[in-house]
Design a protein around this motif. Structure first.
Motif, short mmCIF file in Angstrom:
data_model
loop_
_atom_site.label_atom_id
_atom_site.label_comp_id
_atom_site.label_asym_id
_atom_site.label_seq_id
_atom_site.Cartn_x
_atom_site.Cartn_y
_atom_site.Cartn_z
N GLN A 38 0.83 -1.21 0.00
CA GLN A 38 0.00 0.00 0.00
C GLN A 38 0.87 1.26 0.00
OE1 GLN A 38 -2.93 0.25 3.12
NE2 GLN A 38 -3.45 2.38 2.65
N GLN A 39 1.92 1.25 0.79
CA GLN A 39 2.83 2.41 0.85
C GLN A 39 3.54 2.60 -0.49
OE1 GLN A 39 5.04 1.03 4.22
NE2 GLN A 39 3.85 2.24 5.68
N ASP A 96 6.83 12.27 1.34
CA ASP A 96 6.05 11.04 1.45
C ASP A 96 6.91 9.90 2.00
OD1 ASP A 96 3.84 12.31 0.43
OD2 ASP A 96 3.97 11.42 -1.58
N GLU A 124 1.88 6.41 -7.23
CA GLU A 124 0.94 7.46 -7.66
C GLU A 124 1.70 8.76 -7.92
OE1 GLU A 124 -2.53 8.19 -5.32
OE2 GLU A 124 -3.07 6.07 -5.21
N ASN A 125 2.61 9.08 -7.01
CA ASN A 125 3.44 10.27 -7.19
C ASN A 125 4.29 10.13 -8.45
OD1 ASN A 125 6.40 11.40 -6.75
ND2 ASN A 125 5.04 12.79 -5.63
N ILE A 128 6.04 7.90 5.39
CA ILE A 128 5.87 6.45 5.39
C ILE A 128 6.78 5.81 6.44
CG2 ILE A 128 6.28 4.34 4.04
CD1 ILE A 128 5.35 5.98 1.56
N ASP A 141 1.26 4.32 -2.91
CA ASP A 141 1.22 5.78 -2.73
C ASP A 141 2.39 6.44 -3.44
OD1 ASP A 141 -1.05 5.48 -1.19
OD2 ASP A 141 0.03 5.57 0.73
#
Length: 206
Positions: free
Chosen positions: A98-99, A132, A105-106, A136, A102
């Motif tokens: 999940q991390q 980010d 996405e960036n 994290i 993220d």
């Protein structure tokens, strides 16, 4: 938003964009005319900008736009190298899908900015990527430091990339390599982060 905040954001944006370049002298009268505001919100904005190191306000000289010294830029990058390699060291063995999602996405947004040579958009996404990673990893103090340096780092990055906008593509590739190493739970992510920041610093001083 209060007028003093509008004045602060507007003046700071002009400094970051170097519409007000380092070394330029301004007067309150000029700012009053350009921002179409009264003296009070502009004075309040200048107090804040001076405390953050963007300007120096003098009763004799007026308002001077400060530059970041080579020494300070070097110190900021060395601090980032120490903190962000620590972040990768703390993260590479335990980062979750999940991390990683993220971060990817960036990367997708960064890829578009790099393809379009959108320096301003890329610089903002670049900062988000590094923050980010820190968030994290869960180190609130490192995150706080990066956020506190946000505008100075953005100013450095924008100046850096304006020299050669095609550099955004190399930076994007560096980010991809770091995320790939993290996804593979490889210690190499630490080395890649160090190289990324060291090369960024070296390019800036060319």
């Amino acid at each position: 938003m209060l007028l003093k905040d509008v004045a602060y954001q507007t003046i700071k944006e002009k400094i970051l964009e170097e519409e007000y370049p380092p070394g330029q002298f301004l007067s309150e009268r000029t700012l009053i005319q350009e921002l179409d505001m009264s003296k009070t919100p502009i004075k309040n904005a200048l107090v804040r900008l001076e405390s953050e190191g963007f300007v120096t306000v003098s009763s004799k000289q007026g308002i001077v736009i400060n530059d970041l010294s080579i020494e300070r830029i070097n110190d900021i990058y060395n601090l980032r190298i120490a903190l962000e390699t620590f972040t990768c060291d703390a993260l590479y063995e335990r980062i979750t899908p999940q991390q990683l999602g993220d971060l990817r996405e960036n990367l997708e947004q960064t890829k578009v900015a790099a393809e379009e040579l959108d320096v301003k958009g890329f610089a903002s996404l670049d900062h988000d990527f590094h923050v980010d990673l820190s968030e994290i990893a869960g180190n609130k103090e490192i995150t706080r430091i990066l956020l506190n340096y946000h505008d100075h780092l953005l100013r450095i990055t924008l100046r850096h990339l304006r020299k050669d906008p095609t550099r955004v593509r190399k930076f994007y590739e560096d980010h991809v390599a770091i995320v790939n190493a993290l996804e593979a739970h490889q210690e190499e992510s630490i080395t890649l982060m160090r190289q990324h920041l060291q090369e960024s610093k070296s390019m800036l001083f060319q």
